[in-house]
Design a protein around this motif. Sequence first.
Motif, PDB file in Angstrom:
ATOM      1  N   ILE A  61       3.341   0.592   3.824  1.00  0.00           N
ATOM      2  CA  ILE A  61       3.284  -0.792   3.349  1.00  0.00           C
ATOM      3  C   ILE A  61       1.985  -1.468   3.765  1.00  0.00           C
ATOM      4  O   ILE A  61       1.249  -2.016   2.920  1.00  0.00           O
ATOM      5  N   LEU A  62       1.666  -1.451   5.046  1.00  0.00           N
ATOM      6  CA  LEU A  62       0.469  -2.142   5.518  1.00  0.00           C
ATOM      7  C   LEU A  62      -0.806  -1.471   5.019  1.00  0.00           C
ATOM      8  O   LEU A  62      -1.782  -2.151   4.672  1.00  0.00           O
ATOM      9  N   THR A  63      -0.794  -0.147   4.984  1.00  0.00           N
ATOM     10  CA  THR A  63      -1.973   0.569   4.491  1.00  0.00           C
ATOM     11  C   THR A  63      -2.237   0.222   3.030  1.00  0.00           C
ATOM     12  O   THR A  63      -3.389  -0.035   2.635  1.00  0.00           O
ATOM     13  N   SER A  64      -1.187   0.200   2.214  1.00  0.00           N
ATOM     14  CA  SER A  64      -1.335  -0.126   0.796  1.00  0.00           C
ATOM     15  C   SER A  64      -1.776  -1.574   0.611  1.00  0.00           C
ATOM     16  O   SER A  64      -2.570  -1.884  -0.280  1.00  0.00           O
ATOM     17  N   LEU A  65      -1.267  -2.465   1.448  1.00  0.00           N
ATOM     18  CA  LEU A  65      -1.651  -3.877   1.361  1.00  0.00           C
ATOM     19  C   LEU A  65      -3.141  -4.042   1.601  1.00  0.00           C
ATOM     20  O   LEU A  65      -3.844  -4.759   0.866  1.00  0.00           O
ATOM     21  N   LEU A 155      11.244   9.161  -2.930  1.00  0.00           N
ATOM     22  CA  LEU A 155      12.025  10.289  -2.421  1.00  0.00           C
ATOM     23  C   LEU A 155      11.194  11.181  -1.509  1.00  0.00           C
ATOM     24  O   LEU A 155      11.711  11.786  -0.567  1.00  0.00           O
ATOM     25  N   MET A 156       9.875  11.251  -1.775  1.00  0.00           N
ATOM     26  CA  MET A 156       8.995  12.104  -0.985  1.00  0.00           C
ATOM     27  C   MET A 156       8.301  11.350   0.149  1.00  0.00           C
ATOM     28  O   MET A 156       7.571  11.947   0.939  1.00  0.00           O
ATOM     29  N   GLY A 157       8.478  10.031   0.217  1.00  0.00           N
ATOM     30  CA  GLY A 157       7.864   9.251   1.290  1.00  0.00           C
ATOM     31  C   GLY A 157       6.377   9.028   1.116  1.00  0.00           C
ATOM     32  O   GLY A 157       5.639   8.927   2.096  1.00  0.00           O
ATOM     33  N   ILE A 158       5.919   8.933  -0.147  1.00  0.00           N
ATOM     34  CA  ILE A 158       4.497   8.729  -0.427  1.00  0.00           C
ATOM     35  C   ILE A 158       4.326   7.475  -1.272  1.00  0.00           C
ATOM     36  O   ILE A 158       5.288   6.916  -1.793  1.00  0.00           O
ATOM     37  N   GLY A 159       3.068   7.059  -1.432  1.00  0.00           N
ATOM     38  CA  GLY A 159       2.785   5.869  -2.218  1.00  0.00           C
ATOM     39  C   GLY A 159       2.789   6.104  -3.715  1.00  0.00           C
ATOM     40  O   GLY A 159       2.908   5.154  -4.486  1.00  0.00           O
ATOM     41  N   GLY A 186       1.495   1.394  -5.032  1.00  0.00           N
ATOM     42  CA  GLY A 186       1.873   2.019  -3.767  1.00  0.00           C
ATOM     43  C   GLY A 186       2.534   1.025  -2.838  1.00  0.00           C
ATOM     44  O   GLY A 186       3.507   1.350  -2.143  1.00  0.00           O
ATOM     45  N   LEU A 187       2.012  -0.194  -2.835  1.00  0.00           N
ATOM     46  CA  LEU A 187       2.609  -1.257  -2.023  1.00  0.00           C
ATOM     47  C   LEU A 187       4.021  -1.571  -2.511  1.00  0.00           C
ATOM     48  O   LEU A 187       4.954  -1.708  -1.703  1.00  0.00           O
ATOM     49  N   MET A 188       4.199  -1.679  -3.833  1.00  0.00           N
ATOM     50  CA  MET A 188       5.522  -1.991  -4.385  1.00  0.00           C
ATOM     51  C   MET A 188       6.528  -0.865  -4.093  1.00  0.00           C
ATOM     52  O   MET A 188       7.663  -1.120  -3.704  1.00  0.00           O
ATOM     53  N   VAL A 224       1.578   2.552  12.495  1.00  0.00           N
ATOM     54  CA  VAL A 224       0.830   1.425  11.925  1.00  0.00           C
ATOM     55  C   VAL A 224      -0.132   0.801  12.924  1.00  0.00           C
ATOM     56  O   VAL A 224      -1.085   0.129  12.535  1.00  0.00           O
ATOM     57  N   CYS A 225       0.105   1.033  14.223  1.00  0.00           N
ATOM     58  CA  CYS A 225      -0.800   0.489  15.249  1.00  0.00           C
ATOM     59  C   CYS A 225      -2.235   0.954  15.053  1.00  0.00           C
ATOM     60  O   CYS A 225      -3.176   0.194  15.268  1.00  0.00           O
ATOM     61  N   THR A 226      -2.383   2.201  14.665  1.00  0.00           N
ATOM     62  CA  THR A 226      -3.730   2.782  14.622  1.00  0.00           C
ATOM     63  C   THR A 226      -4.224   3.118  13.227  1.00  0.00           C
ATOM     64  O   THR A 226      -5.434   3.182  13.002  1.00  0.00           O
ATOM     65  N   SER A 227      -3.315   3.348  12.279  1.00  0.00           N
ATOM     66  CA  SER A 227      -3.766   3.766  10.949  1.00  0.00           C
ATOM     67  C   SER A 227      -4.651   2.714  10.293  1.00  0.00           C
ATOM     68  O   SER A 227      -5.623   3.040   9.610  1.00  0.00           O
ATOM     69  N   MET A 228      -4.335   1.436  10.521  1.00  0.00           N
ATOM     70  CA  MET A 228      -5.135   0.360   9.935  1.00  0.00           C
ATOM     71  C   MET A 228      -6.524   0.287  10.562  1.00  0.00           C
ATOM     72  O   MET A 228      -7.479  -0.166   9.933  1.00  0.00           O
ATOM     73  N   LEU A 229      -6.637   0.737  11.805  1.00  0.00           N
ATOM     74  CA  LEU A 229      -7.921   0.649  12.512  1.00  0.00           C
ATOM     75  C   LEU A 229      -8.852   1.797  12.146  1.00  0.00           C
ATOM     76  O   LEU A 229     -10.081   1.619  12.107  1.00  0.00           O
ATOM     77  N   THR A 230      -8.291   2.981  11.893  1.00  0.00           N
ATOM     78  CA  THR A 230      -9.140   4.152  11.674  1.00  0.00           C
ATOM     79  C   THR A 230      -9.489   4.381  10.202  1.00  0.00           C
ATOM     80  O   THR A 230     -10.418   5.141   9.917  1.00  0.00           O
ATOM     81  N   ALA A 231      -8.765   3.738   9.281  1.00  0.00           N
ATOM     82  CA  ALA A 231      -9.081   3.919   7.862  1.00  0.00           C
ATOM     83  C   ALA A 231     -10.523   3.513   7.534  1.00  0.00           C
ATOM     84  O   ALA A 231     -11.225   4.246   6.824  1.00  0.00           O
ATOM     85  N   PRO A 232     -11.015   2.371   8.033  1.00  0.00           N
ATOM     86  CA  PRO A 232     -12.421   2.030   7.757  1.00  0.00           C
ATOM     87  C   PRO A 232     -13.400   3.041   8.337  1.00  0.00           C
ATOM     88  O   PRO A 232     -14.471   3.279   7.758  1.00  0.00           O
TER      89      PRO A 232
END
Length: 264
Positions: A61-65, A155-159, A186-188, A224-232
């Motif tokens: 959710i947060l990654t897609s946002l 069902l597969m846990g993906i966006g 993906g967010l929806m 979610v603690c770290t995925s948002m930080l390392t994507a950039p």
Amino acid sequence: MFTIVVSCIALGAFIGFMAGLLGIGGGVIAVPVLLFLLPMAGVVPEHLTHVAIATSLAAIILTSLSSARAHHARGNIPWHLLTIMLPGLIIGALSAGFISSLFSADLLKQVFAGFVVLMALQMVFPFKAAEGERSLPATPFLFIAAMLIAIIAALMGIGGGILLIPFLSWCGVQMRHAIGFSSVTGLMIALFGSLSYVFAGWATQGLPEYTLGYIYLPALFGIVCTSMLTAPLGAKAASVWPTARLKKIFAVMLFFTGIKLALT
């Protein structure tokens, strides 16, 4: 629980970096790792795959946002298309959690393993369609396509980008618009799919503490603690690293991961 959180913090860092570097969704990485980690938290085998997929979906959710905001700023999102496909996306995503409860954890794991192998093959031999050769199908067809894509993705846990982007490209949508639109869908899918897993697992017996339906909150928090930080950081590395070669190497690893899951 401490071990789970720390492990998922590391997992989230890896997911974010790889998402930025190779443009892949985190679910295909998160679910196999969670299948290994969650038994340490007391998740029993009959619920293991459901919890892993639900937790992965919630983490998206947060990654897609973040991705959707970036694409909106660049004008890459065809919002008129969302009004057509949104009802199908919502219905499909909301159905997925309840559909998953009809399958045993072992069967769901086998289906996921097969899907991982197909994703690996798609990464090595990507679908390419010439843009502009076709027009968008009629609204009923888009509704059905959106619903089916949302069901499979949730069902597969993906966006769902690996399914939606080739479909939109085949329909003649420009690639940058297809990718931007995929970030919104993906967010929806992640949002409504997560809700369906919450409700589907709400009264399920045998789940450990700190679960919300099928979602295991400590693992979700760690990711979610770290995925948002390392994507950039991954996106920055993509400009200098040999991403095409790395993507093929990752696809090979993904292929054997899928085979291993299918055989265990």
